[in-house]
Design a protein around this motif. Structure first.
Motif, mmCIF file in Angstrom:
data_model
loop_
_atom_site.group_PDB
_atom_site.id
_atom_site.type_symbol
_atom_site.label_atom_id
_atom_site.label_comp_id
_atom_site.label_asym_id
_atom_site.label_seq_id
_atom_site.Cartn_x
_atom_site.Cartn_y
_atom_site.Cartn_z
ATOM 1 N N THR A 206 0.843 -1.191 0.000
ATOM 2 C CA THR A 206 0.000 0.000 0.000
ATOM 3 C C THR A 206 0.880 1.243 0.000
ATOM 4 O O THR A 206 1.873 1.314 0.738
ATOM 5 N N TRP A 207 0.473 2.221 -0.809
ATOM 6 C CA TRP A 207 1.277 3.429 -1.006
ATOM 7 C C TRP A 207 0.372 4.658 -0.931
ATOM 8 O O TRP A 207 -0.826 4.564 -1.200
ATOM 9 N N LEU B 76 -4.596 6.983 -1.199
ATOM 10 C CA LEU B 76 -3.985 5.674 -1.032
ATOM 11 C C LEU B 76 -4.055 4.877 -2.333
ATOM 12 O O LEU B 76 -5.037 4.971 -3.099
ATOM 13 N N TYR B 77 -3.012 4.084 -2.533
ATOM 14 C CA TYR B 77 -2.945 3.183 -3.681
ATOM 15 C C TYR B 77 -2.441 1.838 -3.185
ATOM 16 O O TYR B 77 -1.650 1.762 -2.241
ATOM 17 N N GLU B 78 -2.913 0.777 -3.818
ATOM 18 C CA GLU B 78 -2.447 -0.556 -3.463
ATOM 19 C C GLU B 78 -2.031 -1.307 -4.725
ATOM 20 O O GLU B 78 -2.775 -1.357 -5.700
ATOM 21 N N ILE B 79 -0.826 -1.841 -4.672
ATOM 22 C CA ILE B 79 -0.372 -2.714 -5.755
ATOM 23 C C ILE B 79 -0.503 -4.143 -5.249
ATOM 24 O O ILE B 79 0.154 -4.543 -4.273
ATOM 25 N N ARG B 80 -1.382 -4.905 -5.880
ATOM 26 C CA ARG B 80 -1.696 -6.247 -5.411
ATOM 27 C C ARG B 80 -0.832 -7.287 -6.099
ATOM 28 O O ARG B 80 -0.088 -6.996 -7.032
ATOM 29 N N GLU B 81 -0.941 -8.506 -5.617
ATOM 30 C CA GLU B 81 -0.063 -9.568 -6.097
ATOM 31 C C GLU B 81 -0.268 -9.882 -7.566
ATOM 32 O O GLU B 81 0.602 -10.475 -8.200
ATOM 33 N N ASP B 82 -1.426 -9.503 -8.108
ATOM 34 C CA ASP B 82 -1.646 -9.755 -9.524
ATOM 35 C C ASP B 82 -1.021 -8.665 -10.404
ATOM 36 O O ASP B 82 -1.110 -8.705 -11.621
ATOM 37 N N GLY B 83 -0.392 -7.645 -9.781
ATOM 38 C CA GLY B 83 0.285 -6.611 -10.545
ATOM 39 C C GLY B 83 -0.546 -5.385 -10.831
ATOM 40 O O GLY B 83 -0.065 -4.445 -11.442
ATOM 41 N N VAL B 84 -1.799 -5.355 -10.393
ATOM 42 C CA VAL B 84 -2.659 -4.209 -10.658
ATOM 43 C C VAL B 84 -2.549 -3.207 -9.515
ATOM 44 O O VAL B 84 -2.505 -3.573 -8.345
ATOM 45 N N MET B 85 -2.509 -1.906 -9.860
ATOM 46 C CA MET B 85 -2.453 -0.822 -8.885
ATOM 47 C C MET B 85 -3.864 -0.226 -8.766
ATOM 48 O O MET B 85 -4.456 0.179 -9.776
ATOM 49 N N ASP C 243 14.938 1.183 3.413
ATOM 50 C CA ASP C 243 13.809 0.305 3.710
ATOM 51 C C ASP C 243 12.805 0.247 2.571
ATOM 52 O O ASP C 243 11.690 -0.236 2.764
ATOM 53 N N ALA C 244 13.196 0.756 1.420
ATOM 54 C CA ALA C 244 12.320 0.712 0.242
ATOM 55 C C ALA C 244 10.966 1.333 0.541
ATOM 56 O O ALA C 244 9.922 0.773 0.241
ATOM 57 N N ASP C 245 10.988 2.527 1.171
ATOM 58 C CA ASP C 245 9.724 3.153 1.560
ATOM 59 C C ASP C 245 9.285 4.247 0.609
ATOM 60 O O ASP C 245 8.329 4.957 0.865
ATOM 61 N N LYS C 246 10.010 4.403 -0.494
ATOM 62 C CA LYS C 246 9.631 5.408 -1.481
ATOM 63 C C LYS C 246 9.606 4.758 -2.856
ATOM 64 O O LYS C 246 10.576 4.125 -3.276
ATOM 65 N N LEU C 247 8.503 4.911 -3.548
ATOM 66 C CA LEU C 247 8.340 4.347 -4.879
ATOM 67 C C LEU C 247 8.294 5.485 -5.890
ATOM 68 O O LEU C 247 7.474 6.383 -5.762
ATOM 69 N N LEU C 248 9.189 5.440 -6.888
ATOM 70 C CA LEU C 248 9.239 6.462 -7.933
ATOM 71 C C LEU C 248 8.811 5.826 -9.252
ATOM 72 O O LEU C 248 9.454 4.905 -9.735
ATOM 73 N N ILE C 249 7.716 6.292 -9.782
ATOM 74 C CA ILE C 249 7.258 5.823 -11.090
ATOM 75 C C ILE C 249 7.444 6.977 -12.058
ATOM 76 O O ILE C 249 6.826 8.028 -11.912
ATOM 77 N N ILE D 19 6.001 10.352 -6.987
ATOM 78 C CA ILE D 19 6.552 9.790 -5.759
ATOM 79 C C ILE D 19 5.426 9.246 -4.875
ATOM 80 O O ILE D 19 4.478 9.957 -4.530
ATOM 81 N N TYR D 20 5.558 7.975 -4.515
ATOM 82 C CA TYR D 20 4.615 7.304 -3.622
ATOM 83 C C TYR D 20 5.365 6.849 -2.373
ATOM 84 O O TYR D 20 6.513 6.386 -2.470
ATOM 85 N N HIS D 21 4.723 6.958 -1.186
ATOM 86 C CA HIS D 21 5.348 6.551 0.060
ATOM 87 C C HIS D 21 4.633 5.317 0.606
ATOM 88 O O HIS D 21 3.394 5.267 0.653
ATOM 89 N N ARG D 22 5.420 4.337 1.020
ATOM 90 C CA ARG D 22 4.835 3.087 1.521
ATOM 91 C C ARG D 22 4.140 3.339 2.868
ATOM 92 O O ARG D 22 4.669 4.062 3.725
ATOM 93 N N THR D 23 2.977 2.741 3.042
ATOM 94 C CA THR D 23 2.227 2.920 4.293
ATOM 95 C C THR D 23 2.151 1.630 5.093
ATOM 96 O O THR D 23 1.576 1.625 6.179
#
Length: 977
Positions: free
Chosen positions: A888-889, A895-904, A958-964, A972-976
């Motif tokens: 979750t980001w 909020l955004y969630e990237i699930r195991e199937d690869g969909v955000m 800690d891989a808490d920032k996601l840059l797409i 920039i997305y931050h892990r929650t």
């Protein structure tokens, strides 16, 4: 028209006064011996500034190409990871005493970018655009004797373009002295009104400075020195030329327009302009005609850099590049996406290459600190006028392009402004459709049925493929399965060359040299359509040569410095598609086959698709002397193809016209590399600081066959009065600096480029290498070789020996090398080249015993299915994705969630939940991935479908920032969790 009597009376006076006028107008080239220093230099514009410790060099000069590639370079992938910044130039000039009373100016052909010029500490002005000529009046500020010119170049804000720009004075610099009454700079406009083989009517407009009543004599001089036509008067003048020699792509005949100015009975100025007589016809039903002859524009797009020599391309190297395109059958170039130096147009005039001259990339921001974002609105009219006045007399220019992918409408009426200075050529633009004379199609022109649909809707409109096709190739690299850059967009399907991959060498950044790797449309489909659609006047493929920069596209990250769209690589070696175009665009019988026939790890009997390109009636293929059949070209796919079980030996193609053999191409399976092959195109390099020589290096087996898998490092010793302009091999991910004394072979080849300096002493290049596969599975034969070549002078006698060790120890006390040897375990081989008893070069190569990696791409995998790339509502995305991004980001309070199937998903677990984006693919064993630093060099596709990004990064320990990334700009997305 002047009567014969008046002509005769005037001729004698004209000859005498022209000689006097020559003394009045003087142009002095000042390219040599500038002082240079990189970085900001406080007070360097001052006449008294001490530049004794500055470097002395000649211009044109590109500082960026001299530097090292770096992942931290401010220009990033756009600028090929090369340095940029602020640089300074200074030059002391001595003004002749007889220039007193004249107007004196300084002219620059190209300075990238944001240049400011001073003379004797007085600021003359600034010009932001790096791709146009400009001049300053020096007259009020000159002193008798020595004067100091200072130039500051500011290329610090980055990226300043979407490609590699260079930094520095990229064109020639000259001083011009004239009488106060003279032809205005850019004030001559030569036009062909009508022309055929019997008669031409031409017009000359001449603008004079200093005397509105001045008289102008315009004379057209043929190549034999005779006056072919002339007119005396002022303003617009027209005169006839009998039996004119027309300028064309096959016979680029040129004339000299001699303009002589008389004021108050004295001839005060004379100027010569190179021109050509030719007519252009653009018809929506019949297409384009040059001098009444219908033809297609067989074109390429070209960025301005010259590969390893950067943006300051020596004239001879530029000429050789243009000649290579011409030999392919290319008859037109689009200057993507900016004008060139005058040398480019002069060479195109002389070689018979038509030019679509493009002025801008964008009219708004397309890179963070580009011209469109910072300067366009204030400067575009000034730069357009400068561009037109500088270029409009070149017969090679047949169209003007007002911009590239900057909007479908000519919002600023650039076309209207162009026609104030030149209404003889049509305007177009890259994906510009409204307000221009001819609709230009970039990417949309490669979409299935796009050009046909356009013609159905607008049957009276003419169009041109300004940037079609986009295909990618890496020299020497092959994959049999088709690869498309954009998996979620329509494309023109082509048959697969194979159901399963058979080659597994290379790097994920490489692109197949079959015509099966591209964007929307293949080279074959594109040309067949262009050829058969009369309303399409031609195509300009992206690109002719590989170019530096735009390396962030696709999946590119450092060390990827290019994305190889060219059909000729950075070193100037043609790729296989070069011969496809030659087969379609030339008439001299030729045949080419691919791939080469040295595949060490291919199982015997493996079916290999063998493709031939030829302009012959038929082609017959032979394997070890046995015919595999004679075939005609496939009319749809414009190639000849066989499925050939791999057996080492000789693969030969023979082309037939009217049943007779007229062309041949042979590949022989190469053994292990034994020696170096060295060849230069110039053994008499002039000591004029202008002449150049190219050195080609290749790995050869015992029979003299090129070894196409050799990737070994070549070390060089350069002796004599010569400058190393750069080494290159064409490898998209080789980020070794250019101006060092080594280069790795890339699929068997590399090149060096050299320029003569002062002094006529001999010039010797010595090359040495340790040859062999550096990663082997069982055992490997290793050879060591040294070769010499002269760029000037006789090769001196020398006693040369090689000593080596196989344990990494000092080679000087090692074994004397006599013949190749075999390695069976990992080790380091070191060698020393000894000349006349003195060590000359030390070599070192690590060899590792291990299993060869299988390099692939998920889209080339036999397990790949098209349906796997589609988003399935309620089921999620079934394609591959990177589990590192699962979670979750938060971004901007959402909020955004990237699930195991690869969909955000956006707003997960709420009534507003909706799919937002999905991860498209990730390279297996991605070489760019490193723990949590990078989530992969794949793509994220945003919903609704259509927009894709090229890279995704995870940052912080800690891989808490996601840059797409979208282009160069990250979201920039931050892990929650």
């Amino acid at each position: 028209m002047i009567t014969p009597l008046k002509l005769a009376a005037f001729a004698g006076i004209s000859m005498f006064v022209f000689s006097a006028a020559q003394a009045e107008r003087e142009r002095v080239n000042i390219d040599f011996d500038w002082k240079f220093k990189a970085g900001e230099q406080t007070g360097a514009q001052s006449i008294d500034y001490n530049d004794a410790d500055w470097r002395t060099l000649d211009v044109p000069h590109d500082w960026s190409i001299e530097g090292e590639y770096s992942a931290d370079a401010p220009a990033g992938g756009s600028g090929a990871y090369l340095p940029t910044g602020i640089v300074w130039y200074r030059k002391t000039i001595d003004i002749p005493s007889d220039w007193k009373g004249r107007d004196v100016s300084i002219e620059f052909d190209s300075v990238y970018m944001n240049s400011t010029v001073w003379v004797n500490g007085v600021e003359l002005g600034s010009r932001p655009y790096g791709y146009v000529t400009f001049a300053y009046d020096l007259t009020p500020y000159l002193r008798s004797g020595k004067n100091v010119i200072a130039v500051r170049v500011d290329n610090e804000q980055q990226p300043s373009a979407r490609w590699y720009t260079s930094t520095g004075i990229l064109g020639s610099v000259s001083l011009l002295a004239t009488d106060p009454v003279h032809v205005k700079r850019g004030g001559i406009f030569f036009q062909t009104l009508t022309a055929d083989k019997e008669r031409a009517l031409v017009q000359v407009e001449t603008e004079i400075v200093g005397d509105e009543k001045a008289t102008v004599l315009n004379q057209l001089i043929s190549d034999d020195g005779k006056v072919a036509g002339e007119a005396l008067g002022a303003g617009k003048q027209q005169f006839e030329v009998n039996q004119p020699k027309l300028w064309g792509v096959d016979e680029p005949n040129l004339y000299t327009l001699r303009t002589t100015v008389t004021s108050e009975g004295k001839e005060v100025d004379a100027i010569e302009t190179q021109v050509g007589i030719r007519t252009l016809t653009f018809d929506p039903h019949t297409g384009f005609a040059l001098n009444g002859e219908p033809m297609k524009m067989k074109g390429v797009c070209e960025h301005h850099d010259g590969g390893p020599v950067g943006g300051a391309i020596p004239r001879k190297i530029l000429k050789e590049r243009l000649e290579l395109l011409k030999a392919m059958g290319c008859n037109a170039i689009r200057t993507s996406h900016n004008p060139r130096t005058q040398e480019f147009y002069e060479l195109c005039d002389a070689l018979g290459i038509m030019v679509m001259d493009e002025i801008f990339d964008g009219w708004h921001q397309k890179a963070e600190a580009d011209y469109g974002a910072r300067f366009f609105r204030q400067w575009w009219k000034i730069d357009v006028e400068e561009w037109l006045r500088s270029n409009r007399n070149h017969p090679c220019i047949v169209m003007y392009s007002i911009g590239n992918e900057t909007g479908q409408d000519d919002l600023h009426d650039i076309t209207g402004y162009i026609k104030k200075f030149d209404d003889t050529r049509p305007t177009t633009g890259g994906s510009v459709f409204q307000g221009v004379d001819i609709q230009g199609f970039n990417g949309p022109g490669g979409m299935p049925g796009a050009m046909q649909k356009f013609h159905e809707q607008y049957p009276n409109e003419l169009c041109v493929r300004t940037e079609v096709p986009h295909t990618l190739q890496t020299r020497g690299f092959y994959r049999v399965r088709t690869w498309w850059r954009d998996k979620d967009r329509p494309r023109n399907e082509i048959p697969e060359y194979g159901a399963e991959q058979i080659f597994f060498d290379g790097h994920p950044r490489y692109s197949s040299s079959y015509d099966n790797c591209g964007v929307r449309i293949s080279a074959r489909t594109s040309w067949r359509e262009t050829r058969d659609m009369p309303w399409v006047i031609g195509e300009f493929r992206w690109t002719g040569f590989d170019y530096l920069g735009e390396a962030s596209f696709g999946d590119g990250e450092f060390p990827a410095r290019i994305w190889n769209f060219g059909i000729i690589d950075l070193a100037g070696f043609p790729k296989d598609l070069y011969w496809f175009y030659q087969s379609q665009w030339t008439k001299e019988p030729m045949v080419h086959i691919l791939p080469h026939w040295t595949h060490r790890f291919l199982e015997p009997g493996t079916p290999v698709p063998v493709v031939a390109y030829s302009n012959c009636d038929e082609v017959e293929l032979f394997l070890n002397g046995e015919s595999l059949g004679r075939k005609s070209e496939d009319p749809e796919w414009l190639e000849f193809i066989w499925r050939v079980p791999y057996i080492p030996g000789e693969l030969k193609a023979v082309g037939y016209d009217n049943g007779k053999p007229v062309a041949e191409k042979v590949w022989k399976t190469a053994g292990p590399p034994i020696t170096l092959g060295l060849e230069t195109n110039n053994i008499e390099l002039k000591a004029d600081r202008l002449d150049t020589a190219t050195l080609t290096v290749q790995a050869l087996d015992a029979n003299g066959n090129n070894v196409p898998w050799a990737m070994n490092r070549i070390s060089f010793t350069i002796e004599g009065p010569v400058e190393n302009l750069g080494f290159e091999n064409g490898d998209p991910v080789d980020v070794n600096p250019h101006r060092v004394d080594y280069r790795d072979l890339f699929y068997g080849y590399a090149r060096g480029f050299f320029q003569g300096t002062d002094g006529d002493a001999p010039i010797q290049i010595t090359a040495a290498t340790i040859l062999g596969d550096t990663l082997f599975e069982d055992s490997e034969q290793v050879a060591i070789d040294v070769g010499r070549v002269m760029l000037r002078g006789k090769l001196p006698e020398a006693d040369i020996e090689i000593r080596y060790t196989t344990d990494g120890s000092d080679p000087l006390s090692g074994n004397l090398y006599k013949e190749p040897f075999t390695l069976r375990d990992s080790t380091t081989v070191r060698a020393v080249v000894v000349r006349d008893g003195t060590p000359l070069m030390v070599l070192e190569q690590e060899f590792v015993k291990g299993k060869k990696p299988r390099v692939s791409d998920i889209r080339w995998s036999p397990d790949y299915e098209e349906s796997g790339w589609e988003f399935q509502a309620g089921e999620g995305y079934r394609g591959p994705h990177d589990p590192q991004v699962t979670g979750t980001w938060e971004r901007g309070g959402t909020l955004y969630e990237i699930r195991e199937d690869g969909v955000m998903y956006e707003s997960p677990g709420t009534p507003d939940e909706k799919p937002f984006a999905y991860w498209v693919y990730d390279y297996p064993l991605d070489p760019f991935e490193a723990g949590h630093e990078n989530a992969g060099s794949g793509q994220v596709c945003w919903l609704p479908l259509g927009t894709a990004t090229s890279k995704v990064k995870l940052e912080n320990q800690d891989a808490d920032k996601l840059l797409i990334y979208k282009g160069e700009n990250p979201q920039i997305y931050h892990r929650t969790n």
